[in-house]
Design an enzyme around this catalytic site. Structure first.
Site, PDB file in Angstrom:
ATOM      1  N   HIS A  95      -3.738   6.215   2.970  1.00 34.98           N
ATOM      2  CA  HIS A  95      -4.448   5.003   2.547  1.00 34.98           C
ATOM      3  C   HIS A  95      -3.913   3.757   3.258  1.00 34.98           C
ATOM      4  CE1 HIS A  95      -5.648   1.770  -0.309  1.00 34.98           C
ATOM      5  NE2 HIS A  95      -6.673   2.555  -0.594  1.00 34.98           N
ATOM      6  N   SER A 154     -11.051  -1.121  -0.749  1.00 36.49           N
ATOM      7  CA  SER A 154      -9.846  -1.028   0.083  1.00 36.49           C
ATOM      8  C   SER A 154     -10.156  -1.239   1.551  1.00 36.49           C
ATOM      9  CB  SER A 154      -9.188   0.345  -0.083  1.00 36.49           C
ATOM     10  OG  SER A 154      -8.409   0.408  -1.230  1.00 36.49           O
ATOM     11  N   ASP A 169       0.843  -1.188   0.000  1.00 37.79           N
ATOM     12  CA  ASP A 169       0.000   0.000   0.000  1.00 37.79           C
ATOM     13  C   ASP A 169       0.882   1.243   0.000  1.00 37.79           C
ATOM     14  OD1 ASP A 169      -2.392   1.789   0.853  1.00 37.79           O
ATOM     15  OD2 ASP A 169      -3.252  -0.224   0.758  1.00 37.79           O
TER      16      ASP A 169
END
Length: 492
Positions: free
Chosen positions: A181, A339, A148
């Site tokens: 994220h 996600s 990620d």
């Protein structure tokens, strides 16, 4: 070398007639040179032709090559493919993190783990984490690699559990999250629990291996992702979480997925955020080498953005999921997208492995699918597998119970022998009888506290065997029955 440095080195200024400044970048191609080929000779040949090798991934025989400004991408791929010693050539495509930008910062409870109807949700639309945690809560012996944007290693939610990772975007050993994220994803998957701070992850005991493949703009390249997969596999990761979407399906990336699978990794990936049909478009989720995860709401409905299609394996909570903030503060934010759903399933896979470390990718996938709750969503959630919900909404408790194929063992001698103080035998409430019954134990491979039911034998006449019915039940509903005997014997 970072993506920024790599691109900056190739910048060319062009001044259009309108007088506005435009920046152009050189294209990049991934080529494979098999081990049996003279790689040095191939690289020398490429340099003579004006190509420049930027990076390499020896484990897969891959080179990242910069295309000269005088050539277009298509012609460059054709020329490189025809170069002696090159097995294949393909564009270094790009993808992005599978995020729907969160906009609800007041969603205060973790409904994906325990949905009691809070916030207008539907009670039970969760993975039954509380029941599951009574059976298993993960293990530090299981490593989960999160491919990620990195994470914040000093965050209290990950304290004591972060392994040395890597940054393939900036080409260094510090996978710091400069986007957010990765921290969102890692927190949903594995935030510390029982620390009076923030949130609880699905598996709050596993070791975390941060592998940065997304930049500060939430984008990444095929080559960085292939490097990340190989690194995770070589580092011994048991589960690889890929909350990633819209990468192109390339030979290099498929090779990296195969490399990780062959190394024993369980690969979990997003099914896409493009709605109808996107599970069959978005990569790496559409690869049969991964477990493809879609997203549901707090009412067990398919999230409107959740990808559907033949490639979809199952769904998990993925809309307005409470997630860990990048800042070192006791807060959270609502995070949406596949996600958010993907780390829930990755965390579940890690918990399953904590119970049975021998499970393979396919065995984990089978138990996740078989344990999923089917028919809980809309009319599109038809019995059996369907293209909107896959095999159903993930349920950690049910999947864990699939590892427990039998009932508890009843530990006791076949005959319980008691001494009677006199010829009248023993009454049912005699302390010796009660102590004997309490000595019977139930032991289960999964449930640490199975229940035991013993039918009172009634009075025990001296010297007479009396049947004793015993039943042991575990949390998963498995039962074992055994008939023992009990006898009161003359003390002399």
């Amino acid at each position: 070398m970072s993506n920024l440095t790599r691109f900056s080195a190739a910048l060319v200024l062009a001044l259009p007639a309108a007088g506005q400044l435009r920046l152009e970048t050189r294209a990049q191609v991934i080529v494979q040179v098999p081990r049996a080929v003279d790689r040095t000779g191939v690289e020398a040949s490429l340099e003579r032709g004006g190509w420049r090798v930027l990076e390499e991934l020896p484990a897969l025989g891959l080179l990242l090559v910069e295309v000269p400004l005088t050539q277009g991408l298509a012609s460059a791929i054709a020329r490189l493919s025809a170069t002696p010693g090159v097995a294949f050539a393909e564009a270094n495509g790009s993808g992005e993190g599978g995020e729907i930008v969160p906009n609800d910062t007041h969603f205060g409870v973790q409904w994906p783990l325990d949905n009691r109807g809070q916030g207008g949700g539907r009670a039970g639309a969760d993975i039954e984490a509380l029941r599951a945690w009574s059976l298993a809560r993960g293990s530090a012996a299981v490593t989960v690699a999160v491919l990620d944007s990195g994470l914040t290693p000093a965050h209290p939610e990950f304290a004591g559990r972060v392994l040395p990772g890597i940054d393939f975007v900036n080409e260094d050993a510090d996978p710091f999250d400069d986007q957010g994220h990765g921290t969102f994803v890692s927190g949903i998957l594995a935030a510390n629990a029982d620390n009076a701070f923030g949130l609880a992850g699905v598996d709050h005991a596993c070791a975390l291996l941060p592998v940065k493949v997304l930049n500060q703009f939430n984008g990444g390249t095929v080559f960085d992702l292939t490097q990340g997969l190989v690194f995770a596999a070589d580092a011994g990761a048991h589960v690889v979480n890929m909350s990633l979407i819209n990468y192109p399906q390339t030979t290099a990336l498929e090779s990296a997925l195969e490399y990780a699978r062959n190394a024993g990794c369980v690969l979990v990936a997003c099914a896409g955020n493009g709605g109808i049909g996107d599970a069959d478009r978005s990569y790496p989720g559409r690869s049969p080498l991964t477990i493809s995860v879609g997203a549901t709401t707090d009412r067990d409905l398919r999230a409107v953005f959740s990808g559907t299609g033949n490639s979809l394996d199952l769904v998990a909570p993925g809309e307005r999921v409470p997630a860990t903030l990048r800042a070192l503060t006791d807060g959270w934010t609502a995070f949406s997208g596949c996600s958010a759903a993907t780390p829930i399933v990755s965390g579940m896979a890690a918990v399953l492995l904590s119970v049975d470390p021998t499970l393979t990718h396919d065995e984990i996938k089978q138990r996740l699918e078989a344990g999923a709750e089917d028919g809980v969503g809309s009319a599109a959630d038809t019995p059996g597998r369907d293209n909107h919900y896959g095999h159903g909404r993930a349920n950690l408790f049910r999947s864990l119970c699939l590892l427990d194929t039998g009932g508890p063992s009843i530990v006791a001698p076949a005959v319980l022998r008691l001494e009677s103080p006199g010829p009248g035998g023993l009454s049912a409430d005699d302390p010796a009888v009660i102590a004997a019954l309490k000595s019977i134990l139930a032991v289960d491979d999964l449930d640490p506290a199975p229940r035991l039911q013993v039918v009172s034998p009634g009075p025990l006449p001296l010297g007479k065997l009396v049947a004793l019915a015993v039943t042991a039940l575990d949390a998963c509903g498995h039962a074992t029955q055994r008939t023992l005997e009990i006898i009161a014997e003359d003390r002399g």
